[in-house]
Motif scaffolding. Sequence first.
Motif, PDB file in Angstrom:
ATOM      1  N   MET A   1       0.833  -1.208   0.000  1.00  0.00           N
ATOM      2  CA  MET A   1       0.000   0.000   0.000  1.00  0.00           C
ATOM      3  C   MET A   1       0.864   1.252   0.000  1.00  0.00           C
ATOM      4  N   ALA A   3       4.090   1.476  -1.167  1.00  0.00           N
ATOM      5  CA  ALA A   3       4.848   1.610  -2.420  1.00  0.00           C
ATOM      6  C   ALA A   3       3.966   2.083  -3.568  1.00  0.00           C
ATOM      7  N   THR A   4       2.661   1.778  -3.517  1.00  0.00           N
ATOM      8  CA  THR A   4       1.768   2.179  -4.610  1.00  0.00           C
ATOM      9  C   THR A   4       0.917   3.393  -4.241  1.00  0.00           C
ATOM     10  N   ALA A   6      -1.521   3.489  -2.324  1.00  0.00           N
ATOM     11  CA  ALA A   6      -2.879   2.986  -2.546  1.00  0.00           C
ATOM     12  C   ALA A   6      -3.903   3.860  -1.821  1.00  0.00           C
ATOM     13  N   GLY A   7      -5.115   3.794  -2.333  1.00  0.00           N
ATOM     14  CA  GLY A   7      -6.208   4.558  -1.719  1.00  0.00           C
ATOM     15  C   GLY A   7      -7.267   3.606  -1.223  1.00  0.00           C
ATOM     16  N   GLU A  57       6.894   2.951  -5.951  1.00  0.00           N
ATOM     17  CA  GLU A  57       6.790   1.632  -6.609  1.00  0.00           C
ATOM     18  C   GLU A  57       8.121   0.887  -6.694  1.00  0.00           C
ATOM     19  N   GLY A  58       8.917   0.990  -5.668  1.00  0.00           N
ATOM     20  CA  GLY A  58      10.156   0.213  -5.621  1.00  0.00           C
ATOM     21  C   GLY A  58      11.278   0.775  -6.465  1.00  0.00           C
ATOM     22  N   ALA A  61      13.927   2.658  -3.458  1.00  0.00           N
ATOM     23  CA  ALA A  61      14.457   1.939  -2.298  1.00  0.00           C
ATOM     24  C   ALA A  61      13.470   0.850  -1.913  1.00  0.00           C
ATOM     25  N   VAL A  62      13.941  -0.056  -1.046  1.00  0.00           N
ATOM     26  CA  VAL A  62      13.021  -1.038  -0.458  1.00  0.00           C
ATOM     27  C   VAL A  62      12.567  -0.473   0.887  1.00  0.00           C
ATOM     28  N   VAL A  63      11.271  -0.262   1.016  1.00  0.00           N
ATOM     29  CA  VAL A  63      10.722   0.258   2.270  1.00  0.00           C
ATOM     30  C   VAL A  63      10.678  -0.895   3.269  1.00  0.00           C
TER      31      VAL A  63
HETATM   32  C1  LIG Z   1       0.382   2.660  -9.052  1.00  0.00           C
HETATM   33  C2  LIG Z   1      -0.549   1.702  -8.336  1.00  0.00           C
HETATM   34  C3  LIG Z   1      -1.592   2.213  -7.587  1.00  0.00           C
HETATM   35  C4  LIG Z   1      -2.456   1.350  -6.909  1.00  0.00           C
HETATM   36  N1  LIG Z   1      -3.472   1.883  -6.192  1.00  0.00           N
HETATM   37  C5  LIG Z   1      -4.298   1.073  -5.503  1.00  0.00           C
HETATM   38  C6  LIG Z   1      -5.336   1.610  -4.711  1.00  0.00           C
HETATM   39  O1  LIG Z   1      -5.507   2.817  -4.673  1.00  0.00           O
HETATM   40  N2  LIG Z   1      -6.117   0.767  -4.001  1.00  0.00           N
HETATM   41  C7  LIG Z   1      -5.919  -0.579  -4.032  1.00  0.00           C
HETATM   42  O2  LIG Z   1      -6.636  -1.310  -3.352  1.00  0.00           O
HETATM   43  N3  LIG Z   1      -4.961  -1.118  -4.796  1.00  0.00           N
HETATM   44  C8  LIG Z   1      -4.156  -0.332  -5.526  1.00  0.00           C
HETATM   45  N4  LIG Z   1      -3.168  -0.872  -6.301  1.00  0.00           N
HETATM   46  C9  LIG Z   1      -3.017  -2.290  -6.325  1.00  0.00           C
HETATM   47  C10 LIG Z   1      -1.814  -2.604  -5.407  1.00  0.00           C
HETATM   48  O3  LIG Z   1      -0.920  -3.330  -6.182  1.00  0.00           O
HETATM   49  C11 LIG Z   1      -2.212  -3.323  -4.155  1.00  0.00           C
HETATM   50  O4  LIG Z   1      -3.157  -2.596  -3.448  1.00  0.00           O
HETATM   51  C12 LIG Z   1      -1.053  -3.556  -3.193  1.00  0.00           C
HETATM   52  O5  LIG Z   1      -0.299  -2.394  -3.067  1.00  0.00           O
HETATM   53  C13 LIG Z   1      -0.252  -4.671  -3.686  1.00  0.00           C
HETATM   54  O6  LIG Z   1       0.542  -5.117  -2.605  1.00  0.00           O
HETATM   55  P1  LIG Z   1       1.656  -6.174  -2.800  1.00  0.00           P
HETATM   56  O7  LIG Z   1       2.322  -6.316  -1.469  1.00  0.00           O
HETATM   57  O8  LIG Z   1       1.088  -7.395  -3.472  1.00  0.00           O
HETATM   58  O9  LIG Z   1       2.626  -5.385  -3.787  1.00  0.00           O
HETATM   59  P2  LIG Z   1       3.259  -5.870  -5.134  1.00  0.00           P
HETATM   60  O10 LIG Z   1       2.192  -6.075  -6.160  1.00  0.00           O
HETATM   61  O11 LIG Z   1       4.221  -6.965  -4.846  1.00  0.00           O
HETATM   62  O12 LIG Z   1       4.090  -4.560  -5.513  1.00  0.00           O
HETATM   63  C14 LIG Z   1       3.461  -3.387  -5.943  1.00  0.00           C
HETATM   64  C15 LIG Z   1       4.556  -2.349  -6.219  1.00  0.00           C
HETATM   65  O13 LIG Z   1       5.177  -1.997  -4.985  1.00  0.00           O
HETATM   66  C16 LIG Z   1       6.575  -2.222  -5.047  1.00  0.00           C
HETATM   67  N5  LIG Z   1       6.957  -2.718  -3.715  1.00  0.00           N
HETATM   68  C17 LIG Z   1       6.451  -3.804  -3.075  1.00  0.00           C
HETATM   69  N6  LIG Z   1       7.011  -3.936  -1.860  1.00  0.00           N
HETATM   70  C18 LIG Z   1       7.883  -2.898  -1.722  1.00  0.00           C
HETATM   71  C19 LIG Z   1       8.767  -2.475  -0.689  1.00  0.00           C
HETATM   72  N7  LIG Z   1       8.882  -3.134   0.457  1.00  0.00           N
HETATM   73  N8  LIG Z   1       9.501  -1.352  -0.901  1.00  0.00           N
HETATM   74  C20 LIG Z   1       9.404  -0.662  -2.066  1.00  0.00           C
HETATM   75  N9  LIG Z   1       8.590  -1.013  -3.077  1.00  0.00           N
HETATM   76  C21 LIG Z   1       7.847  -2.116  -2.910  1.00  0.00           C
HETATM   77  C22 LIG Z   1       6.799  -3.222  -6.151  1.00  0.00           C
HETATM   78  O14 LIG Z   1       8.066  -3.053  -6.735  1.00  0.00           O
HETATM   79  C23 LIG Z   1       5.686  -2.835  -7.123  1.00  0.00           C
HETATM   80  O15 LIG Z   1       6.090  -1.750  -7.927  1.00  0.00           O
HETATM   81  C24 LIG Z   1      -2.289  -0.035  -6.994  1.00  0.00           C
HETATM   82  C25 LIG Z   1      -1.242  -0.543  -7.770  1.00  0.00           C
HETATM   83  C26 LIG Z   1      -0.381   0.310  -8.427  1.00  0.00           C
HETATM   84  C27 LIG Z   1       0.741  -0.268  -9.254  1.00  0.00           C
END
Ligand SMILES: Cc1cc2nc3c(=O)[nH]c(=O)nc-3n(C[C@H](O)[C@H](O)[C@H](O)COP(=O)(O)OP(=O)(O)OC[C@H]3O[C@@H](n4cnc5c(N)ncnc54)[C@H](O)[C@@H]3O)c2cc1C
Length: 275
Positions: A1, A3-4, A6-7, A57-58, A61-63
């Motif tokens: 949430m 890194a993206t 998210a809302g 979005e990564g 850095a890695v958060v």
């Molecule tokens: C630009 C964007 C906006 C989004 N907005 C919403 C939203 O508003 N509401 C919603 O419900 N979903 C949203 N999503 C979907 C979102 O992918 C998921 O909500 C959730 O963030 C995914 O979590 P995950 O741990 O599976 O991340 P992943 O799908 O594994 O990674 C998502 C992104 O985060 C990066 N990332 C992951 N972990 C880390 C870390 N520790 N440090 C740095 N970067 C990292 C990855 O490189 C990748 O770019 C969005 C996705 C994107 C790409």
Amino acid sequence: MVATNAGGVNVLRYGDMRAQVVGVEAVLADGTVLSHMGGLAKDNTGYHLAGLFTGSEGTLAVVTAVRLRLHPLPTEVVTAMLALPSASAAVAAAAQLRRELDSLHALEAVFDGAMALVSRHLGSPPPVGAELLRECPAAGGDAAGGDAAGGESGPVWLLAEAAGRVDPADDLVAALARLDVGAAVPDHHVAVALDPTRRRRLWAFREQMTEAVNAAGTPHKLDVTLAPDRLAEFVANVPAVVRSADAGATTVLFGHLGDGNVHVNVLGAGADGGP
Ligand SMILES: Cc1cc2nc3c(=O)[nH]c(=O)nc-3n(C[C@H](O)[C@H](O)[C@H](O)COP(=O)(O)OP(=O)(O)OC[C@H]3O[C@@H](n4cnc5c(N)ncnc54)[C@H](O)[C@@H]3O)c2cc1C
């Protein structure tokens, strides 16, 4: 949430993820650990690292840790569904509710053919405005639900939720009664739910949208956020624009009207890069 950035459905009340992250720890590509976890409300010690890494979005850095702002949980919640004739009426209603209802907590929209699709999926018409439903081809109908008609969109279902420590029901009902979207919203196009079971029933038409879309096919998904003065035009025009590129495609629109975020789901289109 983080890194993206998210809302979700409460961004209009609390802000996006960036607004919640008040401290961050992150590891750079060379192994350097940056830590700024103080969480001060006023912090003028340099760059706002939490804001920078949130939404990156990564790429930077890695958060590895964050410190989050917490909000008191509202104890009193009331939800309303409104059926409105068009996207411009929905945008006007959203603006008025944002101005006049301090306890506004969520403001979601299900546009036109999307409501036909989710109603079919749930096996139930919407509690209000069922007579406005236009078929959605993706739901098995054959009319052009979701396409513009004379430069204006079809009907829109709005979910407005108010929440607080004090029961916001009277304030919500009064705000709905004051709505002026060219005309007052007729009573039979407004449903107000006070108890959790009825509130869940209203929310199902929004929360089951993604499942309904996925059940109808494999969607191309786009996330579009626009300023309020561009939203109605976008909603009215985008289905026809998509159809002009691919006659077999159906556009399903729903999203967070309160912050201008529309989820655009295109069903029945060719593969990416294809015709
Ligand atoms: C630009 C964007 C906006 C989004 N907005 C919403 C939203 O508003 N509401 C919603 O419900 N979903 C949203 N999503 C979907 C979102 O992918 C998921 O909500 C959730 O963030 C995914 O979590 P995950 O741990 O599976 O991340 P992943 O799908 O594994 O990674 C998502 C992104 O985060 C990066 N990332 C992951 N972990 C880390 C870390 N520790 N440090 C740095 N970067 C990292 C990855 O490189 C990748 O770019 C969005 C996705 C994107 C790409």
